[in-house]
Design a protein around this motif. Structure first.
Motif, PDB file in Angstrom:
ATOM      1  N   SER A   6      31.739 -20.165  21.267  1.00  0.00           N
ATOM      2  CA  SER A   6      30.846 -20.639  20.065  1.00  0.00           C
ATOM      3  C   SER A   6      31.352 -21.995  19.413  1.00  0.00           C
ATOM      4  O   SER A   6      30.585 -22.397  18.663  1.00  0.00           O
ATOM      5  CB  SER A   6      30.866 -19.352  18.975  1.00  0.00           C
ATOM      6  N   GLY A   7      32.598 -22.305  19.824  1.00  0.00           N
ATOM      7  CA  GLY A   7      33.115 -23.712  19.199  1.00  0.00           C
ATOM      8  C   GLY A   7      32.669 -24.872  20.202  1.00  0.00           C
ATOM      9  O   GLY A   7      33.326 -26.088  20.030  1.00  0.00           O
ATOM     10  N   THR A   8      32.083 -24.735  21.330  1.00  0.00           N
ATOM     11  CA  THR A   8      32.102 -25.868  22.412  1.00  0.00           C
ATOM     12  C   THR A   8      30.671 -26.041  22.612  1.00  0.00           C
ATOM     13  O   THR A   8      29.628 -25.293  22.106  1.00  0.00           O
ATOM     14  CB  THR A   8      32.741 -25.201  23.607  1.00  0.00           C
ATOM     15  N   VAL A   9      30.266 -27.206  23.089  1.00  0.00           N
ATOM     16  CA  VAL A   9      29.081 -27.606  23.892  1.00  0.00           C
ATOM     17  C   VAL A   9      29.084 -27.814  25.187  1.00  0.00           C
ATOM     18  O   VAL A   9      30.478 -27.812  25.884  1.00  0.00           O
ATOM     19  CB  VAL A   9      28.871 -29.105  23.141  1.00  0.00           C
ATOM     20  N   THR A  10      28.129 -27.352  25.626  1.00  0.00           N
ATOM     21  CA  THR A  10      28.242 -27.492  27.508  1.00  0.00           C
ATOM     22  C   THR A  10      27.588 -28.783  27.748  1.00  0.00           C
ATOM     23  O   THR A  10      26.715 -29.224  27.141  1.00  0.00           O
ATOM     24  CB  THR A  10      26.833 -26.462  27.739  1.00  0.00           C
ATOM     25  N   VAL A  11      28.162 -29.526  28.555  1.00  0.00           N
ATOM     26  CA  VAL A  11      27.904 -30.751  29.087  1.00  0.00           C
ATOM     27  C   VAL A  11      27.538 -30.768  30.590  1.00  0.00           C
ATOM     28  O   VAL A  11      28.277 -30.337  31.308  1.00  0.00           O
ATOM     29  CB  VAL A  11      29.196 -31.780  29.051  1.00  0.00           C
TER      30      VAL A  11
END
Length: 82
Positions: A6-11
């Motif tokens: 929940s604290g990350t973005v997917t690249v």
């Protein structure tokens, strides 16, 4: 919006970017496109020599944009169309 944390973005990387980087996707905790570009250029120096656009959740952003946990960010190679 497909993040595993929940604290990350997917690249996501597409086309020749994926081939040159060697990864289809990575995770980041960056909170802006500017910070993400800097982080990805440090992790994958080939990005400094490549042309690309960036889309967040399906919308291309030419400038900086705030990122939210769970966002999906795509690095897109140049493409032609009609």
């Amino acid at each position: 919006m497909a993040s595993t944390d929940s604290g990350t973005v997917t690249v996501l990387f597409f086309g020749y970017l994926q081939a040159r980087i060697g990864h289809p996707k990575v995770q980041s905790e960056a909170r802006s496109l500017r910070a993400l570009r800097e982080e990805m250029a440090a992790r994958f120096p080939v990005l400094g020599q490549a042309g690309y656009s960036i889309a967040v959740n399906g919308t291309v952003y030419p400038r900086d944009k705030e990122l939210q946990p769970g966002d999906e960010v795509a690095f897109l190679p140049p493409f032609a169309g009609g």
